[in-house]
Design a protein around this motif. Sequence first.
Motif, PDB file in Angstrom:
ATOM      1  N   PRO A  53      88.023  62.760  -0.275  1.00 35.62           N
ATOM      2  CA  PRO A  53      87.427  61.518  -0.953  1.00 35.62           C
ATOM      3  C   PRO A  53      86.255  62.378  -1.779  1.00 35.62           C
ATOM      4  O   PRO A  53      85.342  63.287  -1.505  1.00 35.62           O
ATOM      5  N   THR A  54      85.956  61.530  -3.122  1.00 34.86           N
ATOM      6  CA  THR A  54      84.859  61.891  -3.845  1.00 34.86           C
ATOM      7  C   THR A  54      83.592  61.392  -3.199  1.00 34.86           C
ATOM      8  O   THR A  54      83.537  60.249  -2.788  1.00 34.86           O
ATOM      9  N   VAL A  55      82.594  61.935  -3.472  1.00 35.31           N
ATOM     10  CA  VAL A  55      81.150  61.617  -2.979  1.00 35.31           C
ATOM     11  C   VAL A  55      80.168  61.672  -4.120  1.00 35.31           C
ATOM     12  O   VAL A  55      80.447  62.681  -5.156  1.00 35.31           O
ATOM     13  N   HIS A  56      78.963  60.994  -4.017  1.00 35.85           N
ATOM     14  CA  HIS A  56      77.971  61.424  -4.974  1.00 35.85           C
ATOM     15  C   HIS A  56      77.213  62.552  -4.652  1.00 35.85           C
ATOM     16  O   HIS A  56      77.423  62.805  -3.566  1.00 35.85           O
ATOM     17  N   PHE A  57      76.898  63.421  -5.703  1.00 40.08           N
ATOM     18  CA  PHE A  57      76.332  64.780  -5.315  1.00 40.08           C
ATOM     19  C   PHE A  57      74.784  64.772  -4.494  1.00 40.08           C
ATOM     20  O   PHE A  57      73.863  64.256  -5.366  1.00 40.08           O
ATOM     21  N   ASP A  58      74.652  64.674  -3.414  1.00 43.70           N
ATOM     22  CA  ASP A  58      73.574  64.650  -2.502  1.00 43.70           C
ATOM     23  C   ASP A  58      73.104  65.983  -1.966  1.00 43.70           C
ATOM     24  O   ASP A  58      72.067  66.141  -0.969  1.00 43.70           O
ATOM     25  N   GLU A  59      73.786  67.074  -2.038  1.00 42.28           N
ATOM     26  CA  GLU A  59      73.693  68.307  -1.458  1.00 42.28           C
ATOM     27  C   GLU A  59      72.512  68.909  -2.013  1.00 42.28           C
ATOM     28  O   GLU A  59      72.033  68.966  -3.041  1.00 42.28           O
ATOM     29  N   ASP A  60      72.070  70.103  -1.267  1.00 39.10           N
ATOM     30  CA  ASP A  60      70.978  70.994  -1.794  1.00 39.10           C
ATOM     31  C   ASP A  60      71.729  71.770  -2.688  1.00 39.10           C
ATOM     32  O   ASP A  60      72.705  72.796  -2.204  1.00 39.10           O
ATOM     33  N   PRO A  61      71.174  72.110  -4.041  1.00 35.75           N
ATOM     34  CA  PRO A  61      71.973  72.901  -5.125  1.00 35.75           C
ATOM     35  C   PRO A  61      72.004  74.380  -4.470  1.00 35.75           C
ATOM     36  O   PRO A  61      73.002  74.916  -4.949  1.00 35.75           O
ATOM     37  N   ALA A  62      71.034  74.786  -3.601  1.00 31.15           N
ATOM     38  CA  ALA A  62      71.283  75.940  -3.239  1.00 31.15           C
ATOM     39  C   ALA A  62      72.374  76.396  -2.110  1.00 31.15           C
ATOM     40  O   ALA A  62      72.878  77.597  -2.125  1.00 31.15           O
ATOM     41  N   ASP A  63      72.955  75.439  -1.569  1.00 26.39           N
ATOM     42  CA  ASP A  63      73.955  75.388  -0.795  1.00 26.39           C
ATOM     43  C   ASP A  63      75.378  75.664  -1.500  1.00 26.39           C
ATOM     44  O   ASP A  63      76.414  75.822  -0.895  1.00 26.39           O
ATOM     45  N   VAL A  64      75.496  75.314  -2.915  1.00 24.45           N
ATOM     46  CA  VAL A  64      76.571  75.511  -3.765  1.00 24.45           C
ATOM     47  C   VAL A  64      76.940  76.967  -3.737  1.00 24.45           C
ATOM     48  O   VAL A  64      76.014  77.541  -4.539  1.00 24.45           O
ATOM     49  N   VAL A  65      78.042  77.423  -3.750  1.00 20.83           N
ATOM     50  CA  VAL A  65      78.390  78.589  -3.955  1.00 20.83           C
ATOM     51  C   VAL A  65      79.211  78.804  -5.007  1.00 20.83           C
ATOM     52  O   VAL A  65      79.681  79.804  -5.614  1.00 20.83           O
ATOM     53  N   ALA A  66      80.147  77.841  -5.266  1.00 23.88           N
ATOM     54  CA  ALA A  66      81.168  78.049  -6.563  1.00 23.88           C
ATOM     55  C   ALA A  66      81.409  76.299  -6.879  1.00 23.88           C
ATOM     56  O   ALA A  66      81.478  75.558  -6.004  1.00 23.88           O
ATOM     57  N   SER A 129      78.789  76.458   3.866  1.00 24.29           N
ATOM     58  CA  SER A 129      79.053  76.179   5.131  1.00 24.29           C
ATOM     59  C   SER A 129      80.643  76.611   5.294  1.00 24.29           C
ATOM     60  O   SER A 129      81.099  76.478   6.327  1.00 24.29           O
ATOM     61  N   GLY A 130      81.156  76.681   4.088  1.00 25.69           N
ATOM     62  CA  GLY A 130      82.618  76.891   4.148  1.00 25.69           C
ATOM     63  C   GLY A 130      83.513  75.529   3.865  1.00 25.69           C
ATOM     64  O   GLY A 130      84.446  75.460   3.421  1.00 25.69           O
ATOM     65  N   GLU A 131      82.672  74.460   3.530  1.00 21.17           N
ATOM     66  CA  GLU A 131      83.399  73.206   3.318  1.00 21.17           C
ATOM     67  C   GLU A 131      83.295  73.160   1.705  1.00 21.17           C
ATOM     68  O   GLU A 131      82.403  73.687   0.974  1.00 21.17           O
ATOM     69  N   THR A 132      84.247  72.278   1.331  1.00 24.40           N
ATOM     70  CA  THR A 132      84.662  71.911  -0.183  1.00 24.40           C
ATOM     71  C   THR A 132      84.545  70.708  -0.268  1.00 24.40           C
ATOM     72  O   THR A 132      84.905  69.698   0.741  1.00 24.40           O
ATOM     73  N   ILE A 133      83.593  70.117  -1.099  1.00 25.57           N
ATOM     74  CA  ILE A 133      83.473  68.783  -1.345  1.00 25.57           C
ATOM     75  C   ILE A 133      83.876  68.276  -2.939  1.00 25.57           C
ATOM     76  O   ILE A 133      83.601  69.234  -3.670  1.00 25.57           O
ATOM     77  N   ALA A 134      84.281  67.204  -3.130  1.00 22.07           N
ATOM     78  CA  ALA A 134      84.650  66.665  -4.305  1.00 22.07           C
ATOM     79  C   ALA A 134      83.536  65.597  -4.719  1.00 22.07           C
ATOM     80  O   ALA A 134      83.170  64.551  -4.012  1.00 22.07           O
ATOM     81  N   VAL A 135      82.792  65.840  -5.974  1.00 28.34           N
ATOM     82  CA  VAL A 135      81.754  65.075  -6.469  1.00 28.34           C
ATOM     83  C   VAL A 135      82.115  64.542  -7.845  1.00 28.34           C
ATOM     84  O   VAL A 135      82.738  65.125  -8.616  1.00 28.34           O
ATOM     85  N   TYR A 136      81.737  63.399  -7.915  1.00 28.48           N
ATOM     86  CA  TYR A 136      81.914  62.650  -9.399  1.00 28.48           C
ATOM     87  C   TYR A 136      80.674  62.506 -10.009  1.00 28.48           C
ATOM     88  O   TYR A 136      79.486  62.686  -9.654  1.00 28.48           O
ATOM     89  N   ALA A 137      80.913  62.333 -11.399  1.00 29.70           N
ATOM     90  CA  ALA A 137      79.670  62.330 -12.247  1.00 29.70           C
ATOM     91  C   ALA A 137      78.939  61.149 -11.807  1.00 29.70           C
ATOM     92  O   ALA A 137      79.628  59.929 -11.669  1.00 29.70           O
ATOM     93  N   PRO A 138      77.538  60.935 -11.768  1.00 29.51           N
ATOM     94  CA  PRO A 138      76.876  59.783 -11.505  1.00 29.51           C
ATOM     95  C   PRO A 138      77.113  58.533 -12.440  1.00 29.51           C
ATOM     96  O   PRO A 138      77.424  58.873 -13.602  1.00 29.51           O
ATOM     97  N   LEU A 139      77.195  57.471 -11.962  1.00 31.99           N
ATOM     98  CA  LEU A 139      78.099  56.379 -12.834  1.00 31.99           C
ATOM     99  C   LEU A 139      76.827  55.640 -13.563  1.00 31.99           C
ATOM    100  O   LEU A 139      75.620  55.424 -12.904  1.00 31.99           O
TER     101      LEU A 139
END
Length: 170
Positions: A53-66, A129-139
Amino acid sequence: MSRVGGMRLLVIATAALALALAGCTPGSAPASAPTPPIPITHPHAQLTCPDVPTVHFDEDPADVVAVHRCTADFHDVQGVLNRVQYVDDLRGDPAGLLAAYATPNEAPTLDGCHADQADPLILWLDLDSGETIAVYAPLDACGKPQADAADAYAAADFYRVLVAREVAED
């Protein structure tokens, strides 16, 4: 009904019809999270862009590796309809793109919105963390990607890493 009341009703009805014919209808942001316009179904593409499921991007940008972009379209190949799926990887610093995606969604409107469906500009993010999330552009208020996020998405430097084809189901 008085003549004035009848005229007001006629004006309101005419305006509503004009909006409907122009592709505008009262609406608001979707009740559920956006999904890709054409689902990513090929097993090789799903290794990078899983069906989550897609989510709004609320993660710490420093945690994004790709950062990945997965899209699809249809091509007729010798009379057979194929779903062609593309996986693109972001090259360079994702900070600007992630900042645009971290913008909060706007409150849904009750005013008229164009009824056309906009691409939700989904990105898949690999986290440390090894997790892949799907994020949508803010609406925006009509449930479409906000302009700043759409601009950042369009300006991002992606390069193609996979093209996967499969016969489209009827």
